[in-house]
Design a protein around this motif. Structure first.
Motif, PDB file in Angstrom:
ATOM      1  N   VAL A   1       3.372  -3.854  26.966  1.00 53.80           N
ATOM      2  CA  VAL A   1       1.912  -3.834  27.091  1.00 53.80           C
ATOM      3  C   VAL A   1       1.498  -3.180  28.405  1.00 53.80           C
ATOM      4  N   ALA A   2       2.194  -3.559  29.479  1.00 55.37           N
ATOM      5  CA  ALA A   2       1.840  -3.028  30.795  1.00 55.37           C
ATOM      6  C   ALA A   2       1.990  -1.508  30.840  1.00 55.37           C
ATOM      7  N   LEU A   3       2.956  -0.997  30.072  1.00 54.88           N
ATOM      8  CA  LEU A   3       3.227   0.441  30.127  1.00 54.88           C
ATOM      9  C   LEU A   3       2.281   1.273  29.262  1.00 54.88           C
TER      10      LEU A   3
ATOM     11  N   SER B   1      17.195   5.526  37.036  1.00 48.60           N
ATOM     12  CA  SER B   1      18.170   5.591  38.127  1.00 48.60           C
ATOM     13  C   SER B   1      17.472   5.646  39.481  1.00 48.60           C
ATOM     14  N   GLN B   2      16.263   6.207  39.517  1.00 45.07           N
ATOM     15  CA  GLN B   2      15.513   6.196  40.783  1.00 45.07           C
ATOM     16  C   GLN B   2      14.864   4.833  41.028  1.00 45.07           C
ATOM     17  N   LEU B   3      14.282   4.268  39.991  1.00 41.15           N
ATOM     18  CA  LEU B   3      13.548   3.010  40.181  1.00 41.15           C
ATOM     19  C   LEU B   3      14.489   1.844  40.487  1.00 41.15           C
ATOM     20  N   VAL B   4      15.629   1.812  39.815  1.00 35.80           N
ATOM     21  CA  VAL B   4      16.590   0.730  40.067  1.00 35.80           C
ATOM     22  C   VAL B   4      17.075   0.788  41.518  1.00 35.80           C
ATOM     23  N   GLY B   5      17.342   1.996  41.999  1.00 35.52           N
ATOM     24  CA  GLY B   5      17.791   2.130  43.389  1.00 35.52           C
ATOM     25  C   GLY B   5      16.728   1.671  44.369  1.00 35.52           C
ATOM     26  N   LEU B   6      15.475   2.003  44.069  1.00 36.72           N
ATOM     27  CA  LEU B   6      14.379   1.551  44.932  1.00 36.72           C
ATOM     28  C   LEU B   6      14.291   0.026  44.925  1.00 36.72           C
ATOM     29  N   VAL B   7      14.492  -0.573  43.770  1.00 38.14           N
ATOM     30  CA  VAL B   7      14.497  -2.039  43.684  1.00 38.14           C
ATOM     31  C   VAL B   7      15.565  -2.621  44.619  1.00 38.14           C
TER      32      VAL B   7
ATOM     33  N   LEU C   1       3.340   5.729  36.567  1.00 40.94           N
ATOM     34  CA  LEU C   1       4.496   4.837  36.443  1.00 40.94           C
ATOM     35  C   LEU C   1       4.833   4.213  37.805  1.00 40.94           C
ATOM     36  N   MET C   2       4.775   5.025  38.854  1.00 42.33           N
ATOM     37  CA  MET C   2       5.051   4.497  40.201  1.00 42.33           C
ATOM     38  C   MET C   2       4.004   3.468  40.598  1.00 42.33           C
ATOM     39  N   GLN C   3       2.743   3.741  40.274  1.00 39.76           N
ATOM     40  CA  GLN C   3       1.687   2.789  40.630  1.00 39.76           C
ATOM     41  C   GLN C   3       1.917   1.451  39.935  1.00 39.76           C
ATOM     42  N   LEU C   4       2.261   1.507  38.657  1.00 41.17           N
ATOM     43  CA  LEU C   4       2.530   0.271  37.923  1.00 41.17           C
ATOM     44  C   LEU C   4       3.751  -0.440  38.493  1.00 41.17           C
ATOM     45  N   PHE C   5       4.792   0.336  38.770  1.00 38.04           N
ATOM     46  CA  PHE C   5       6.036  -0.213  39.304  1.00 38.04           C
ATOM     47  C   PHE C   5       5.782  -0.987  40.605  1.00 38.04           C
ATOM     48  N   VAL C   6       5.083  -0.356  41.522  1.00 42.83           N
ATOM     49  CA  VAL C   6       4.834  -0.999  42.816  1.00 42.83           C
ATOM     50  C   VAL C   6       3.942  -2.224  42.636  1.00 42.83           C
ATOM     51  N   LYS C   7       2.956  -2.110  41.754  1.00 43.01           N
ATOM     52  CA  LYS C   7       2.048  -3.236  41.523  1.00 43.01           C
ATOM     53  C   LYS C   7       2.826  -4.450  41.009  1.00 43.01           C
ATOM     54  N   VAL C   8       3.685  -4.220  40.041  1.00 43.78           N
ATOM     55  CA  VAL C   8       4.448  -5.326  39.443  1.00 43.78           C
ATOM     56  C   VAL C   8       5.451  -5.905  40.433  1.00 43.78           C
ATOM     57  N   TRP C   9       6.120  -5.045  41.188  1.00 43.60           N
ATOM     58  CA  TRP C   9       7.181  -5.511  42.084  1.00 43.60           C
ATOM     59  C   TRP C   9       6.650  -6.089  43.385  1.00 43.60           C
TER      60      TRP C   9
ATOM     61  N   ALA D   1       2.246   0.706  49.614  1.00 47.85           N
ATOM     62  CA  ALA D   1       2.343   1.117  48.215  1.00 47.85           C
ATOM     63  C   ALA D   1       1.988   2.587  48.023  1.00 47.85           C
ATOM     64  N   ASP D   2       0.905   3.050  48.673  1.00 48.96           N
ATOM     65  CA  ASP D   2       0.485   4.434  48.399  1.00 48.96           C
ATOM     66  C   ASP D   2       1.496   5.445  48.940  1.00 48.96           C
ATOM     67  N   GLN D   3       2.202   5.064  50.018  1.00 48.46           N
ATOM     68  CA  GLN D   3       3.243   5.945  50.528  1.00 48.46           C
ATOM     69  C   GLN D   3       4.423   6.024  49.538  1.00 48.46           C
ATOM     70  N   LEU D   4       4.768   4.882  48.978  1.00 45.04           N
ATOM     71  CA  LEU D   4       5.846   4.867  47.978  1.00 45.04           C
ATOM     72  C   LEU D   4       5.488   5.727  46.777  1.00 45.04           C
ATOM     73  N   VAL D   5       4.253   5.564  46.307  1.00 42.66           N
ATOM     74  CA  VAL D   5       3.819   6.335  45.141  1.00 42.66           C
ATOM     75  C   VAL D   5       3.896   7.827  45.446  1.00 42.66           C
ATOM     76  N   ALA D   6       3.387   8.213  46.610  1.00 41.66           N
ATOM     77  CA  ALA D   6       3.387   9.639  46.965  1.00 41.66           C
ATOM     78  C   ALA D   6       4.809  10.173  47.139  1.00 41.66           C
ATOM     79  N   THR D   7       5.707   9.326  47.613  1.00 34.68           N
ATOM     80  CA  THR D   7       7.091   9.763  47.838  1.00 34.68           C
ATOM     81  C   THR D   7       7.847   9.933  46.524  1.00 34.68           C
ATOM     82  N   TYR D   8       7.699   8.963  45.645  1.00 31.52           N
ATOM     83  CA  TYR D   8       8.556   8.945  44.457  1.00 31.52           C
ATOM     84  C   TYR D   8       7.938   9.577  43.216  1.00 31.52           C
ATOM     85  N   ALA D   9       6.605   9.670  43.158  1.00 29.52           N
ATOM     86  CA  ALA D   9       5.986  10.215  41.942  1.00 29.52           C
ATOM     87  C   ALA D   9       6.503  11.618  41.599  1.00 29.52           C
TER      88      ALA D   9
END
Lengths: 198, 198
Positions: free
Chosen positions: B76-78, B156-162, B93-101, B178-186
């Motif tokens: 649902v979230a996706l 493989s990128q998201l798991v490593g960030l976790v 996807l990065m925005q959702l990822f950071v929000k959830v984590w 969060a916004d720095q992470l999004v800009a870096t990884y998006a």
């Protein structure tokens, strides 16, 4: 005092004393981390003098690397990646990474380290071992601005690849040929090394 | 039968029966994986009819997601990430990822899942749960060529960030905004989604 031989070419010495020092070092580094562990404390825990620890293992850094029980000293293996400068370093790093991880002999000790990530002691080893002793110096040697941050970005990609390809072994990534992996991930690593940082 | 409410808004039902079914599902999915577990077997292990399992939990997919014990149904979230198409999907996807984590309530159940990666049963859950049920459908819904392979690169990128940010909590990445992470990884995710594949 960086050793330039793989660790399996060990310095000679009384095997019991060596083993006792190494066991003490592993335990103390795991519990107290790199900074919280002195060579003197390792010697005391093994029932020997600090000088004997230095005699067998060299510097505290060397002792730490020995305690990681890897087959290859990562500081030595990374020299060719670093010496050729930042241009193309992403590709050279990926080539080294795949080479080390695709060979069982070098993969197994690294996998043991990865499994330790989820235990408190193992986290110290990885933080101190890979970040402080391996990645951070690589970033400095490459002359990166913000070396810590950039090398952590690199690590965040490589660690994830380890989990997907070597721990979970999810297909098709688990069976992807080495040159495909290098071509896929090298641009990511290169951007983290010298691309714009938000 | 996708539920569109977060899981904490549970369907009513006898709490003991629900709990028994859920416990049986968790164990069977962990041991036998998604494909090797039938709704009938879960019912039998819980001492109820398969129809009652469907009554409480919906489809086998829904039961599987419930067994993951996440606070939010990732399917649902996706949806908003997927529905807007592949352009900009890396950033969404990065925005959702950071929000959830970054929110403890949603992070803790996910961390439990990550810790399970190093146990054989946990590997089944992650492979079946995240790859088969979450990532692969996202890749298909986005209309990607080679959806499995591309979504594995993303993973493989998201798991490593976790691991670096949330498990090891290595600074400065652990405290990066969060916004720095999004800009870096998006850009990395976007390249994996629709860039050239070697």
């Amino acid at each position: 005092m960086t050793s330039d031989a793989p660790r399996r070419g060990r310095r000679p010495g009384a095997p019991d004393t060596r083993a006792a020092i190494l066991a003490a070092a592993r335990e103390l580094f795991a519990v107290h981390g790199y900074a919280g562990t002195s060579v003197r404390a390792v010697g005391a825990a093994a029932g020997v003098d600090a000088a004997l620890v230095h005699h067998y293992f060299g510097s505290k850094d060397d002792l730490f690397v020995a305690a990681l029980e890897l087959r290859v000293d990562p500081r030595v293996a990374l020299l060719p990646v670093v010496e050729a400068g930042v241009d193309g370093a992403g590709e050279r790093l990926m080539q080294l990474f795949v080479k080390v991880w695709d060979i069982e002999e070098t993969r197994l000790p690294l996998l043991a380290l990865v499994r330790g990530v989820l235990e408190p002691g193992g986290q110290q080893l990885v933080r101190d071992g890979f970040f402080r002793m391996v990645l951070a110096p690589v970033g400095v040697a490459l002359g990166l601005d913000e070396p810590e941050r950039r090398m952590q970005l690199v690590a965040s990609q490589l660690v994830g690849l380890v989990v997907i390809r070597y721990v979970l072994a999810v297909e098709p990534l688990a069976s992807a040929p080495a040159d495909q992996l290098v071509a896929t991930y090298a641009p990511t690593l290169q951007r983290y090394l010298d691309g714009p940082l938000p």
